[in-house]
Design a protein around this motif. Structure first.
Motif, PDB file in Angstrom:
ATOM      1  N   UNK A   1       2.410  14.064  -0.115  1.00 20.17           N
ATOM      2  CA  UNK A   1       2.783  12.703   0.267  1.00 20.17           C
ATOM      3  C   UNK A   1       4.287  12.477   0.131  1.00 20.17           C
TER       4      UNK A   1
ATOM      5  N   UNK B   1       3.351   3.777  -9.746  1.00 22.56           N
ATOM      6  CA  UNK B   1       2.332   4.282  -8.833  1.00 22.56           C
ATOM      7  C   UNK B   1       2.443   5.791  -8.683  1.00 22.56           C
ATOM      8  N   UNK B   2       3.694   6.268  -8.634  1.00 28.39           N
ATOM      9  CA  UNK B   2       3.896   7.714  -8.462  1.00 28.39           C
ATOM     10  C   UNK B   2       3.435   8.489  -9.693  1.00 28.39           C
TER      11      UNK B   2
ATOM     12  N   UNK C   1       0.795  -4.037   1.120  1.00 25.01           N
ATOM     13  CA  UNK C   1      -0.083  -2.875   1.045  1.00 25.01           C
ATOM     14  C   UNK C   1      -1.478  -3.206   1.548  1.00 25.01           C
TER      15      UNK C   1
ATOM     16  N   UNK D   1      -6.472   1.622  -0.942  1.00 22.98           N
ATOM     17  CA  UNK D   1      -5.192   1.048  -0.553  1.00 22.98           C
ATOM     18  C   UNK D   1      -4.028   1.897  -1.068  1.00 22.98           C
ATOM     19  N   UNK D   2      -4.068   2.240  -2.350  1.00 19.91           N
ATOM     20  CA  UNK D   2      -2.961   2.991  -2.935  1.00 19.91           C
ATOM     21  C   UNK D   2      -2.822   4.366  -2.292  1.00 19.91           C
TER      22      UNK D   2
ATOM     23  N   UNK E   1       5.328   4.145  -0.637  1.00 12.97           N
ATOM     24  CA  UNK E   1       5.272   3.135  -1.696  1.00 12.97           C
ATOM     25  C   UNK E   1       6.669   2.705  -2.144  1.00 12.97           C
ATOM     26  N   UNK E   2       7.634   3.618  -2.049  1.00  8.49           N
ATOM     27  CA  UNK E   2       8.993   3.243  -2.451  1.00  8.49           C
ATOM     28  C   UNK E   2       9.633   2.257  -1.490  1.00  8.49           C
TER      29      UNK E   2
ATOM     30  N   UNK F   1       0.607   5.569  -0.206  1.00 12.34           N
ATOM     31  CA  UNK F   1       1.330   6.432  -1.147  1.00 12.34           C
ATOM     32  C   UNK F   1       2.656   6.992  -0.601  1.00 12.34           C
TER      33      UNK F   1
ATOM     34  N   UNK G   1       3.237  -2.099 -11.771  1.00 14.00           N
ATOM     35  CA  UNK G   1       3.725  -2.865 -10.621  1.00 14.00           C
ATOM     36  C   UNK G   1       4.834  -2.218  -9.808  1.00 14.00           C
ATOM     37  N   UNK G   2       5.445  -1.151 -10.298  1.00 15.63           N
ATOM     38  CA  UNK G   2       6.573  -0.587  -9.541  1.00 15.63           C
ATOM     39  C   UNK G   2       6.150   0.676  -8.794  1.00 15.63           C
ATOM     40  N   UNK G   3       6.927   1.031  -7.762  1.00 19.03           N
ATOM     41  CA  UNK G   3       6.647   2.283  -7.047  1.00 19.03           C
ATOM     42  C   UNK G   3       6.654   3.481  -8.002  1.00 19.03           C
TER      43      UNK G   3
ATOM     44  N   UNK H   1      -3.362   7.048   6.264  1.00 18.63           N
ATOM     45  CA  UNK H   1      -2.164   7.183   5.445  1.00 18.63           C
ATOM     46  C   UNK H   1      -1.012   7.709   6.279  1.00 18.63           C
TER      47      UNK H   1
ATOM     48  N   UNK I   1       8.588  -2.788  -0.920  1.00 17.25           N
ATOM     49  CA  UNK I   1       8.988  -3.412  -2.176  1.00 17.25           C
ATOM     50  C   UNK I   1       9.295  -4.892  -2.017  1.00 17.25           C
TER      51      UNK I   1
ATOM     52  N   UNK J   1       6.157  -3.176  -6.284  1.00 18.54           N
ATOM     53  CA  UNK J   1       5.431  -2.821  -5.077  1.00 18.54           C
ATOM     54  C   UNK J   1       4.911  -4.111  -4.449  1.00 18.54           C
TER      55      UNK J   1
ATOM     56  N   UNK K   1       2.311  -5.732  -3.091  1.00 22.36           N
ATOM     57  CA  UNK K   1       0.889  -5.438  -2.958  1.00 22.36           C
ATOM     58  C   UNK K   1       0.262  -6.154  -1.767  1.00 22.36           C
TER      59      UNK K   1
END
Lengths: 502, 326
Positions: free
Chosen positions: B208, B193-194, A374, A352-353, A360-361, A357, B188-190, A411, A364, A369, A371
């Motif tokens: 990406x 994750x980065x 996602x 998933x991640x 992801x920003x 990717x 939990x935040x973007x 993706x 929100x 994030x 989820x």
């Protein structure tokens, strides 16, 4: 042939890893003086079997016999001592040492006080190299050799011991045609000396040229052995995947839409010059050329990974400047890169991640994030691309090559691109997933995406493309439609031979 | 049935090896010296682990991002000295000394992040050099003198190190709150994750569209922020500091982070695991003291712990303990 003592015999080999039965009672026999092909899709168990044979893995059940003597392979050194030699696809040579030192590493001939007996070392090595008819000598630094010649050094290493069996793992992957001929001569020589040879390759042409028998693995189990002379590609493919691979030419007539991407006189230093082409919504544009012809570099430039030295890029008729992947993505360009493991995936992350990717920003819920969103995206592309993974929590690195590639494609599809560039869509992927990905690319074009496919495999380019751009030495030499292209004209176009004025 | 049991127990051991080892260790030491699990002793360990813990939180970000930060020890000395000096400076006073010290420490973190993220220099070299450079900077600043707060009864500055709220020592409270906050940021935040993506596979992160340099830069800012916080606790607890107060802490911090299970290759680890790592380290050091060993034994023990933690981590990945370079 049946009276011969087998050089190597495996009996009922079982190897399990947590959750996977990698080898399920595999048996097969290699006779002395035989070239025995081992075939199967990626993940069928070939490399696990070879690791068992090489003493890297210990089998849970089963026996290994060398010259009919039962043997337990406890380590790679043990395998070597028993006369089982490996020529690996990935070379394992010390670049800074000489050819001779590499060949006899660990067992250099000695004089008094432990000094290396250089003269004996070089003489012995040259004697072996003479047999191989290579154009370098014992003193050459390995780092100065071409990949093909480095492979010859590995082969020379195998010749220093009294080998009972030599395993070639995809030996031609990085060789030119001329180098292949030399390799095949060496294999024929070994064969004449009565060495049993296991030959692992995906290339049918080589299999039919070189081997005597073919054993096929599927899903970790032994599917049978065929006499090369009495079989054909179709039968082998059937055995490997349970059906045949469709690589017919593409003559589908597509309803193309507007021009999605137009490139004018794009150049990037000496990598490629004056590339001009366009791709419309609803079509697949194939890029074909030799490695180093500039195909991947064009893709990387369009994706903002390289700075063009001149030229213009238009998306839907509007000129854009792209100086980073971030800008490429926001302009609706997606790139499925050629090296899935190094460039496409974070192997330690879950499916998933990986899929979400790039966005992801944007996904929100407050500062966090989202989820749930996602998982929804993952589910959507799992269904659409038929990704086979236990759940979204599965670590990407544990999936098969085909499923990994689908994750990367998912993706980039989830970014809703205007232009999807796919570089080597099926490199290192098994036959079954290959045709799935081919169908998918066609399907995407039908849905209105503008797709660019870069490939080194001619059948693949011919199979998926509506138009084909041929490149040679950084230049686009010709553009074909699917109707007019022939294999000959395509080969001419990528080798710099100017065909009839077209 | 029994076999399945053995397998699942083995699985738990492999995944939670650190926790299991911790429990075994705790039980063992308790038999040795029952005082070990005295409530007072347990709270004492947690309180004395707070400074190390706060630093380890920041370094966890750096390590998951695929880099190292060996400058945190001397950066701690710097922040403690600076905040004490400014506290004594009538132009500042405690209320201005603290933000000024944070700003200066963050500048050092920004320098680390700039060199590693934007000039793409090796993090080991950069932060090892910074370890030395910041030490020099601190000595230059202090003129080699220790810093002390002259009139300790006239300031509220001791609240960060000595105070308590709701019966909980403030250092522990700061550690807990910061751990919770940064734990959420990471998980939990973007941005979190980065950090995992950049440390797990930097090339794939670039492909990406992730601004790698900025992510790396920010991990060093976070690390410096944590060091500044730890420096504040340190200065406030002792109301004075030597120029070398943080010396050697960089290795202990790293030990705690690795012990928690973050891979030095980047891409794995969590804040929760780091907290566990910090506590394990704290209890081990405490246990050794209670067993009557001299405090300097812990320097050797720290090294042993790093080696063991790295070895076990690699061994579970390879599936075997003995694996010579072949």
């Amino acid at each position: 042939m049946t009276e011969l003592t087998p050089a190597l015999r495996l009996e009922g080999i079982v190897k399990t890893f947590p959750g996977v039965r990698a080898l399920d009672g595999v048996s097969f026999t290699v006779l002395p003086g035989e070239v025995h092909a081992l075939m199967g899709e990626n993940g069928a168990g070939k490399s696990t079997l070879m690791k068992v044979l090489g003493g890297i893995y210990q089998p849970d059940e089963g026996k290994i016999f060398i010259a009919e003597r039962e043997t337990v392979m406890i380590s790679p050194l043990e395998a070597k001592a028993k006369g089982v030699m490996f020529i690996h696809q990935e070379l394992s040579l010390a670049q800074e040492l000489s050819v001779a030192e590499n060949i006899y590493l660990g067992e250099l001939p000695r004089k008094s006080f432990g000094r290396v007996d250089w003269k004996t070392l070089f003489d012995r090595t040259d004697a072996i190299l003479d047999k191989l008819k290579v154009g370098f000598n014992a003193r050459t630094r390995v780092g100065d050799l071409s990949i093909a010649n480095q492979q010859m050094v590995e082969i020379a290493r195998a010749l220093t011991v009294d080998a009972k069996a030599v395993i070639f793992d995809e030996p031609t992957a990085s060789l030119t045609d001329a180098e292949k001929v030399v390799l095949f001569d060496v294999i024929a020589d070994l064969k004449a000396q009565g060495v049993g040879i296991i030959y692992i390759s995906h290339r049918m042409e080589e299999i039919f040229r070189m081997t005597d028998r073919i054993s096929v693995l599927r899903d970790g189990s032994y599917r049978g052995t065929l006499e090369t002379a009495k079989t054909n590609e179709d039968e082998i493919t059937q055995m490997m995947i349970g059906r045949s691979l469709d690589l017919t030419r593409n003559f589908e007539h597509v309803q193309t839409g507007d021009v999605a991407l137009r490139v004018e006189d794009l150049s990037c230093g000496h990598l490629f010059q004056n590339a001009t082409f366009e791709v419309r919504q609803g079509e697949v544009l194939g890029f074909y050329g030799l490695v180093g012809a500039g195909r991947t570099e064009i893709a990387e430039t369009l994706f903002g990974l390289r700075k063009p030295t001149s030229g213009r890029i238009f998306l839907k008729g509007k000129e854009v400047r792209i100086s980073s992947p971030i800008e490429a993505i926001s302009n609706g360009i997606s790139l499925v890169p050629e090296d899935r493991k190094a460039q496409g995936l974070v192997l330690g992350m879950n499916c998933r991640d990986n899929i979400t990717l790039p966005q992801v920003s944007d996904l929100r819920a407050g500062p966090f994030v989202a989820e749930g969103a996602e998982v929804a995206i993952y589910d959507q592309y799992r269904d659409r691309l038929a990704i086979k993974a236990p759940s979204w929590r599965a670590i990407a690195g544990n999936l098969s090559g085909g499923n990994q590639q689908k994750i990367v494609i998912g993706k980039w599809l989830s970014m809703q691109p205007e232009v999807l560039i796919v570089d080597e869509p099926t490199r290192g992927i098994d036959v079954g997933s290959k045709s799935e990905i081919h169908n998918l690319l066609r399907e995407l074009a039908k849905q209105g995406y503008a797709v660019i496919v870069i490939s080194s495999e001619m059948p693949e380019v011919l199979h998926v493309s509506d138009r084909i751009v041929a490149m040679y030495h950084g230049e686009i030499t010709r553009e074909f439609t699917a109707e007019e292209v022939t294999e000959d004209s395509l080969i001419q176009a990528i080798s710099g031979i100017s065909g009839d004025a077209a | 049935m029994a076999e399945a049991m053995v397998k699942s127990v083995g699985g738990v051991l492999a995944r939670q090896g650190i926790l299991v080892a911790f429990l075994v260790f705790m039980i063992g030491f308790t038999f040795w010296n029952p005082r070990f699990i005295d409530i007072d002793n347990v709270f004492g360990v947690i309180r004395s682990s707070a400074i190390l813990g706060v630093m380890a939180l920041g370094v966890t970000f750096v390590v998951i991002g695929g880099n190292l930060d060996l400058s945190v020890g001397s950066m701690l000395s710097f922040s403690a000295i600076v905040v004490l000096d400014l506290h004594e400076n009538p132009a500042f006073g405690p209320a201005l000394a603290i933000p000024a010290m944070f700003a200066m420490t963050l500048c050092l973190g920004a320098l680390n992040g700039f060199l590693i993220g934007y000039l793409r220099l090796n993090s080991l070299i950069v932060t090892l050099g910074m370890l030395s450079a910041i030490h020099g900077l601190t000595l230059t600043y202090s003129g080699g003198q220790n810093m002390d707060i002259a009139n300790q009864s006239a300031t509220w500055f001791d609240v960060f190190g000595r105070g308590s709220a709701l019966g909980i020592p403030v250092p522990v409270l700061i550690f807990a709150l910061l751990a919770a906050f940064l734990g959420i940021v990471l998980a939990k935040t973007p941005f979190g994750r980065k950090v995992y993506a950049v440390g797990g596979n930097g090339t794939a992160a670039t492909f990406s569209g992730i601004p790698r340099a900025r992510v790396v830069f920010l991990t060093y800012i976070i690390s410096a922020f944590c060091v500044a916080t730890a420096g504040l606790i340190q200065a406030s607890r002792t109301m004075g500091a030597q120029n070398t107060v943080g010396q050697g802490l960089e290795l202990e911090v790293l030990a705690a982070v690795i012990l928690g299970g973050a891979s030095l290759l980047g891409g794995s680890g969590t804040i929760f695991k780091t907290v566990i790592g910090v506590l394990i380290l704290g209890f081990i050091q405490n246990g050794l003291l209670l067993a009557g060993l001299e405090f300097y034994v812990q320097f050797v023990v720290t090294w042993v712990i790093i080696i063991l933690a790295v070895w076990l981590d690699i061994a579970t990945k390879r599936g075997k303990l003995w694996s010579p370079i072949a």
